[in-house]
Design a protein around this motif. Sequence first.
Motif, PDB file in Angstrom:
ATOM      1  N   ASP A 161       0.748  -1.322   0.001  1.00 38.89           N
ATOM      2  CA  ASP A 161       0.018   0.114   0.014  1.00 38.89           C
ATOM      3  C   ASP A 161       0.802   1.351  -0.152  1.00 38.89           C
ATOM      4  OD1 ASP A 161      -1.764   1.910   0.563  1.00 38.89           O
ATOM      5  OD2 ASP A 161      -2.552   1.084   2.302  1.00 38.89           O
TER       6      ASP A 161
ATOM      7  N   TYR B 254      -0.603  -5.186   1.213  1.00 38.97           N
ATOM      8  CA  TYR B 254      -1.965  -5.302   1.352  1.00 38.97           C
ATOM      9  C   TYR B 254      -2.638  -6.206   1.678  1.00 38.97           C
ATOM     10  CZ  TYR B 254      -2.685  -1.213  -2.019  1.00 38.97           C
ATOM     11  OH  TYR B 254      -2.670   0.006  -2.652  1.00 38.97           O
TER      12      TYR B 254
ATOM     13  N   TYR C  38      -3.812  -6.670   5.355  1.00 35.71           N
ATOM     14  CA  TYR C  38      -5.277  -5.925   5.800  1.00 35.71           C
ATOM     15  C   TYR C  38      -5.982  -7.285   6.263  1.00 35.71           C
ATOM     16  CZ  TYR C  38      -3.549  -1.474   4.784  1.00 35.71           C
ATOM     17  OH  TYR C  38      -2.962  -0.160   4.698  1.00 35.71           O
ATOM     18  N   PHE C  39      -5.715  -8.585   5.416  1.00 38.93           N
ATOM     19  CA  PHE C  39      -6.601  -9.605   5.701  1.00 38.93           C
ATOM     20  C   PHE C  39      -6.369 -10.683   6.656  1.00 38.93           C
ATOM     21  CE2 PHE C  39      -7.690  -7.189   1.766  1.00 38.93           C
ATOM     22  CZ  PHE C  39      -9.285  -7.295   1.616  1.00 38.93           C
TER      23      PHE C  39
ATOM     24  N   ALA D 282      -6.352 -10.559  -5.815  1.00 38.27           N
ATOM     25  CA  ALA D 282      -6.998  -9.147  -6.014  1.00 38.27           C
ATOM     26  C   ALA D 282      -6.679  -8.332  -4.534  1.00 38.27           C
ATOM     27  CB  ALA D 282      -8.387  -8.978  -6.300  1.00 38.27           C
ATOM     28  N   ARG D 283      -6.803  -9.195  -3.319  1.00 39.15           N
ATOM     29  CA  ARG D 283      -6.678  -8.476  -2.054  1.00 39.15           C
ATOM     30  C   ARG D 283      -5.175  -8.158  -1.733  1.00 39.15           C
ATOM     31  NH1 ARG D 283     -10.835 -12.987  -0.500  1.00 39.15           N
ATOM     32  NH2 ARG D 283     -12.799 -11.671  -1.041  1.00 39.15           N
TER      33      ARG D 283
ATOM     34  N   VAL E 295      -2.541  -7.444  -4.195  1.00 39.80           N
ATOM     35  CA  VAL E 295      -1.845  -6.756  -5.215  1.00 39.80           C
ATOM     36  C   VAL E 295      -2.946  -5.860  -6.021  1.00 39.80           C
ATOM     37  CG1 VAL E 295      -0.597  -6.998  -7.676  1.00 39.80           C
ATOM     38  CG2 VAL E 295      -0.465  -8.748  -5.823  1.00 39.80           C
ATOM     39  N   ARG E 296      -2.433  -4.630  -6.084  1.00 37.15           N
ATOM     40  CA  ARG E 296      -3.564  -3.585  -6.623  1.00 37.15           C
ATOM     41  C   ARG E 296      -2.746  -2.498  -7.418  1.00 37.15           C
ATOM     42  NH1 ARG E 296      -5.181   1.261  -3.721  1.00 37.15           N
ATOM     43  NH2 ARG E 296      -6.764   2.235  -4.668  1.00 37.15           N
TER      44      ARG E 296
END
Lengths: 370, 370
Positions: free
Chosen positions: A203, A210, A213-214, A276-277, A279-280
């Motif tokens: 991020d 990222y 965060y999960f 997706a969660r 890598v952005r």
Amino acid sequence: MDERGPRGRGDSGLTDVAGVRVGHATLTGEGRLTGTTVVLAPEGGAVAAVDVRGGGPGTKETDALDPRTVAQRIDAIVLTGGSAYGLDAAAGVMAWLEEHARGFRVGPDPSHVVPVVPAACIFDLGRGGDFRARPDAATGRAAVEAAAASRPGSPVPTGCVGAGTGAVVGGLKGGIGTASTMLGSGITVAALVVVNAAGSALDPATGVLYGEYFAGRRVRYPEPEVHEAALDKVSAPLATRSRPPLNTTLAVVATDAALTRAQAQKLAGTSHDGIARAVRPVHLMHDGDTVFALVTGAHPLTPPDQRRKGRPQAESREATEAAAAGVLNEILAAGADQVTRAIVGAVRAAESVRGAGGTFPSYRELYGSG
Amino acid sequence: MDERGPRGRGDSGLTDVAGVRVGHATLTGEGRLTGTTVVLAPEGGAVAAVDVRGGGPGTKETDALDPRTVAQRIDAIVLTGGSAYGLDAAAGVMAWLEEHARGFRVGPDPSHVVPVVPAACIFDLGRGGDFRARPDAATGRAAVEAAAASRPGSPVPTGCVGAGTGAVVGGLKGGIGTASTMLGSGITVAALVVVNAAGSALDPATGVLYGEYFAGRRVRYPEPEVHEAALDKVSAPLATRSRPPLNTTLAVVATDAALTRAQAQKLAGTSHDGIARAVRPVHLMHDGDTVFALVTGAHPLTPPDQRRKGRPQAESREATEAAAAGVLNEILAAGADQVTRAIVGAVRAAESVRGAGGTFPSYRELYGSG
């Protein structure tokens, strides 16, 4: 849920799915920074599927994984560097499988087989300095031999090995990561990834990965001065690029649940949510993002006692189907989660590379391993 | 990047894409808690596409959006409550479009049209108390008339309206959300969502809305006692359910970029990443997750000056294609991001419902609006 992995916390990763083996062949030095990773199914093969969601994929034998096609099981999956050239590594795996009479039987003799060896590549050309240094059939053979020689359930080496040797993710050094979990039903779901995304695993606003965060807890934000110093090193190479980079995240999600080929394809699809969660952005035109599912099938979705109750047949069938769908949902959710955790593990395991092909700092160098 | 939205911060959301209108028809009272939302394209229609990634979809006319099919443009998209029964709402929209001679021309008279009206539904049966209270053709007509009567660019009402009236997300009240952004190129990308997911928009470990992890700043964690009290209210209805709930997140992602139908389909696909970041787990067997892309096409991907340079033709074409791919990547990334922001906006805009069909607390009630 027994959350094993990512590697380094005592788990084995993908090889926690009984019978699945992983082997790496790593090519470094003399302009090389690439390699090949082979996931070897148990003897007799495994059900497999694929979902390609990147806009710039490089794959081989993926059409043979469509659930409507003839070969019901496959023996190995190849993940490789070297872009589309590197898909040649699959030839060495095919040769090894043929020698072991493993593959789709096509003739009277047990040795008459054609192995279906699905393969996908990452773009790492030139990262070691030599644009022409790529994995070939010999690299594939070395990787499958390493897999076959490995002890069942032994931990999968992660970081800059095999297909992850030359991987880069948004300016950070990428690599191989793996993670696994065991569901309450006793079913194991595990993932192995090669993280080489055009997008960022980090991020840029906070310096947090990222995927963390999960992780089911509050994140620890890096000190602002650490993050600022890191951003300087990561952003510079990105800003000087003349065109969008070709990159890719590859994954193999394995489970011992008895999924059909169609269910395996659904698992491959939902596992992309785990990318997706972590890598952005992702799945862009210059990503070849591809997820394979590999299903050994030891565990039925519905426990036998669910199928033997004294209910009217239709009601019993409906209850069984609802229970199976519930278990399948857990597997689908776990597949995405293990991919996210494996990506975090890959970035945390990677080591900095400084060579003729460029400087790729690792997350650990920039942020420490805290 | 001019980050407009989510609604409540002064933006209009989906209607920031010039010519796109949105209308809601809301059915409440007398056992009803459902409705329909219509996205109306500009006169002359718009390119559209769809990507269905849920395991339990309810859709109509989605096959006609395959890029290989004959109708190049569509006039309206219907999002509706009422599960598959609610797809009847599209009939009212078709009738209205036929009266206005809008649709795929099939005869000598301009009024000889068949409108292609793709539709997707959410499961909300019984949430108002009456399992049989569903949107019908009249509801669809009311929604398209509301869209047609709306002022161009007027803000889209959000929360418990239209197709979001009966929406629930993992025990929290769901609803409609919208968000938009303008890229550096001047291209607008916007999203409208109906959030009704089986998974959770809320990180159960921390009380943060998952989507807010992607807001580009450090999150503010709720006080532990607030979060604990909230979890009690959200988890109870989930624990008592006998079978996995049927749920769905629907989205329309609109842009004024001149995308081809195939590019629009890619946009619909990558926009699912925005759902994955805001809802976890997602795309399960009991989700009907569906994303439509709607493309008005005012802005070419490559600015004219890029196409007129005095280079050799092949080099010039390659440069133009690379530039276009770069802009497309930005649109793809923005589509996912606006979906994430719209989902956060939907959950924040929703209001608690206590009725014959159940109690659905809102995020705002449980955590405040901070």
